[in-house]
Write a protein that holds these residues in place. Structure first.
Motif, PDB file in Angstrom:
ATOM      1  N   ARG A 274     -12.190  -1.787  -6.890  1.00 32.86           N
ATOM      2  CA  ARG A 274     -13.027  -2.665  -6.076  1.00 32.86           C
ATOM      3  C   ARG A 274     -12.328  -2.834  -4.732  1.00 32.86           C
ATOM      4  N   GLY A 275     -13.009  -2.514  -3.677  1.00 33.91           N
ATOM      5  CA  GLY A 275     -12.393  -2.593  -2.368  1.00 33.91           C
ATOM      6  C   GLY A 275     -11.399  -1.488  -2.105  1.00 33.91           C
ATOM      7  N   MET A 276     -11.436  -0.441  -2.928  1.00 29.49           N
ATOM      8  CA  MET A 276     -10.595   0.722  -2.678  1.00 29.49           C
ATOM      9  C   MET A 276     -11.240   1.945  -3.312  1.00 29.49           C
TER      10      MET A 276
ATOM     11  N   LYS B  67     -13.379   0.860   4.951  1.00 33.67           N
ATOM     12  CA  LYS B  67     -13.908   0.877   3.589  1.00 33.67           C
ATOM     13  C   LYS B  67     -12.857   0.444   2.567  1.00 33.67           C
ATOM     14  N   GLY B  68     -11.789  -0.187   3.040  1.00 31.29           N
ATOM     15  CA  GLY B  68     -10.747  -0.647   2.138  1.00 31.29           C
ATOM     16  C   GLY B  68      -9.653   0.392   1.970  1.00 31.29           C
ATOM     17  N   LEU B  69      -8.847   0.230   0.940  1.00 39.70           N
ATOM     18  CA  LEU B  69      -7.734   1.137   0.681  1.00 39.70           C
ATOM     19  C   LEU B  69      -8.256   2.488   0.193  1.00 39.70           C
ATOM     20  N   GLN B  70      -7.794   3.558   0.822  1.00 39.73           N
ATOM     21  CA  GLN B  70      -8.182   4.917   0.466  1.00 39.73           C
ATOM     22  C   GLN B  70      -6.976   5.628  -0.128  1.00 39.73           C
TER      23      GLN B  70
ATOM     24  N   ASN C 221       0.820  -1.204   0.000  1.00 36.59           N
ATOM     25  CA  ASN C 221       0.000   0.000   0.000  1.00 36.59           C
ATOM     26  C   ASN C 221       0.858   1.259   0.000  1.00 36.59           C
TER      27      ASN C 221
ATOM     28  N   LYS D 138      -1.991  -2.669  -8.379  1.00 42.74           N
ATOM     29  CA  LYS D 138      -3.181  -1.822  -8.412  1.00 42.74           C
ATOM     30  C   LYS D 138      -3.143  -0.724  -9.466  1.00 42.74           C
TER      31      LYS D 138
ATOM     32  N   SER E 149      -5.345   2.034   4.598  1.00 44.33           N
ATOM     33  CA  SER E 149      -6.471   1.104   4.619  1.00 44.33           C
ATOM     34  C   SER E 149      -7.342   1.374   5.835  1.00 44.33           C
TER      35      SER E 149
END
Length: 209
Positions: free
Chosen positions: A116-118, A94-97, A22, A73, A91
């Protein structure tokens, strides 16, 4: 212009150390590129395979550019005379920001797949752009901003106003207000062709780590 860019994710890097998935890594630097590292309170040259993190600033000069990679990503490209601030890279529930504040210059953002998921955003003062596709370009010159949506929609928000640039459309924001929206022109298609070729060339020449 429903384009799918057939560029495989960069595979030559060594396995990403735990905790670095990340963070952004420098894949290529054409000319002098510097970073202000918030955690260490220092400014230093950026070199290939260096890492940048939440709170850091990255700057290119008149004849320099940089390509960053968020492992598995996204690719982030900074053109010449560009400065960004990584204002959010963490993270949560709501997931990775991710939010990149474009202070000046040109920024290309190419995601491996639609988020998706970020949450992937770029900001310019009070304007926030959220990517729902895989490729857009943001250009900021003084008080004028241009968002080119090349593949998938980009939702822009400012002072409660919401504008959506769908694939092949442009959103403009001048002096704190949304301007007219129109479709990409042939010159923008040329820029897209340039980007695809430039990215492929950079990845082909990037040394193995």
């Amino acid at each position: 212009m429903g384009l799918i860019l057939a560029i495989k994710p960069f595979l030559c890097l060594a396995a990403t150390p735990e905790g670095d998935e990340n963070r952004f890594q420098v894949l290529w630097a054409g000319g002098p590129v510097t970073a202000y590292h918030d955690e260490r309170d220092e400014t230093a040259p950026l070199r290939i395979f260096d890492w940048v993190d939440d709170g850091d600033n990255i700057s290119t000069g008149a004849k320099s550019q940089a390509l960053l990679r968020l492992p598995n990503k996204a690719y982030i490209y900074l053109g010449s005379h560009t400065k960004i601030h990584i204002s959010r890279l963490r993270s949560g529930d709501k997931g990775l920001q991710i939010r990149l504040n474009l202070l000046t210059g040109t920024l290309w953002c190419q995601l491996d797949e639609a988020p998706r998921g970020m949450t992937f955003e770029a900001s310019m003062r009070s304007l926030v752009c959220r990517c729902h596709g895989t490729l857009f370009e943001a250009v900021r010159q003084k008080n004028a901003v241009r968002i080119n949506a090349y593949n998938g929609p980009v939702v822009t928000v400012s002072h409660g106003q919401v504008k959506i640039a769908k694939t092949g459309e442009i959103t403009q924001y001048i002096d704190g207000k949304f301007a007219y929206k129109h479709r990409l022109q042939s010159s923008d298609d040329d820029r897209l062709d340039w980007w695809k070729a430039h990215l492929a060339d950079i990845l082909a020449k990037t040394p193995v780590h």
